[in-house]
Design a protein around this motif. Structure first.
Motif, PDB file in Angstrom:
ATOM      1  N   VAL A 135      11.988   7.787  11.246  1.00  0.00           N
ATOM      2  CA  VAL A 135      10.941   6.815  11.542  1.00  0.00           C
ATOM      3  C   VAL A 135      10.615   5.894  10.375  1.00  0.00           C
ATOM      4  O   VAL A 135       9.936   4.884  10.559  1.00  0.00           O
ATOM      5  N   GLU A 136      11.098   6.247   9.178  1.00  0.00           N
ATOM      6  CA  GLU A 136      10.853   5.368   8.028  1.00  0.00           C
ATOM      7  C   GLU A 136      11.908   5.588   6.950  1.00  0.00           C
ATOM      8  O   GLU A 136      12.228   6.713   6.597  1.00  0.00           O
ATOM      9  N   ILE A 137      12.413   4.476   6.467  1.00  0.00           N
ATOM     10  CA  ILE A 137      13.291   4.463   5.298  1.00  0.00           C
ATOM     11  C   ILE A 137      12.663   3.460   4.333  1.00  0.00           C
ATOM     12  O   ILE A 137      12.760   2.250   4.547  1.00  0.00           O
ATOM     13  N   PRO A 138      11.983   3.927   3.299  1.00  0.00           N
ATOM     14  CA  PRO A 138      11.231   3.022   2.418  1.00  0.00           C
ATOM     15  C   PRO A 138      12.090   1.945   1.744  1.00  0.00           C
ATOM     16  O   PRO A 138      11.587   0.880   1.424  1.00  0.00           O
ATOM     17  N   GLN A 139      13.365   2.209   1.570  1.00  0.00           N
ATOM     18  CA  GLN A 139      14.221   1.278   0.845  1.00  0.00           C
ATOM     19  C   GLN A 139      14.666   0.071   1.673  1.00  0.00           C
ATOM     20  O   GLN A 139      15.219  -0.870   1.128  1.00  0.00           O
ATOM     21  N   ILE A 140      14.467   0.089   2.988  1.00  0.00           N
ATOM     22  CA  ILE A 140      14.881  -1.060   3.792  1.00  0.00           C
ATOM     23  C   ILE A 140      13.664  -1.770   4.362  1.00  0.00           C
ATOM     24  O   ILE A 140      12.834  -1.189   5.044  1.00  0.00           O
ATOM     25  N   VAL A 141      13.511  -3.030   4.040  1.00  0.00           N
ATOM     26  CA  VAL A 141      12.429  -3.856   4.567  1.00  0.00           C
ATOM     27  C   VAL A 141      12.997  -5.222   4.936  1.00  0.00           C
ATOM     28  O   VAL A 141      13.965  -5.695   4.355  1.00  0.00           O
ATOM     29  N   LYS A 142      12.383  -5.843   5.931  1.00  0.00           N
ATOM     30  CA  LYS A 142      12.755  -7.197   6.304  1.00  0.00           C
ATOM     31  C   LYS A 142      12.208  -8.162   5.254  1.00  0.00           C
ATOM     32  O   LYS A 142      11.353  -7.805   4.445  1.00  0.00           O
ATOM     33  N   HIS A 143      12.635  -9.370   5.307  1.00  0.00           N
ATOM     34  CA  HIS A 143      12.185 -10.371   4.339  1.00  0.00           C
ATOM     35  C   HIS A 143      10.689 -10.663   4.419  1.00  0.00           C
ATOM     36  O   HIS A 143      10.069 -11.008   3.434  1.00  0.00           O
ATOM     37  N   ASP A 144      10.092 -10.476   5.605  1.00  0.00           N
ATOM     38  CA  ASP A 144       8.665 -10.750   5.744  1.00  0.00           C
ATOM     39  C   ASP A 144       7.792  -9.556   5.371  1.00  0.00           C
ATOM     40  O   ASP A 144       6.592  -9.576   5.533  1.00  0.00           O
TER      41      ASP A 144
END
Length: 80
Positions: A57-66
């Motif tokens: 449910v969460e991978i802190p290392q991957i985020v979108k540009h926004d």
């Protein structure tokens, strides 16, 4: 037989359980913690798993540009 599981009770009193294995690097989820949301969190890189479904449910290392969290690939999930 011969399979390790991680079992915990959430703050809401729900019992959750899944294989004691992070799909990222194979670390033991039992060495991590339970998040405030009631998920197993791996101590190695912080990946979080739903103990009812096995979904990552969460991978802190991957985020979108926004700044929002990105879509988590299905291969990151496991079984509960």
């Amino acid at each position: 037989f011969d399979v390790d599981y991680v079992v915990a009770k959430t703050q809401k009193g729900e019992v959750i359980a899944m294989k004691d294995y992070c799909t990222h690097k194979g670390a033991a989820l039992s060495e991590g913690r339970i998040t405030k949301s009631g998920y197993f969190q791996c101590a190695y890189h912080g990946w979080s798993f739903n103990g009812k479904t096995g979904d990552c449910v969460e991978i802190p290392q991957i985020v979108k540009h926004d700044g929002d969290l990105a879509t988590i690939p299905s291969r990151a999930c496991t079984t509960a």
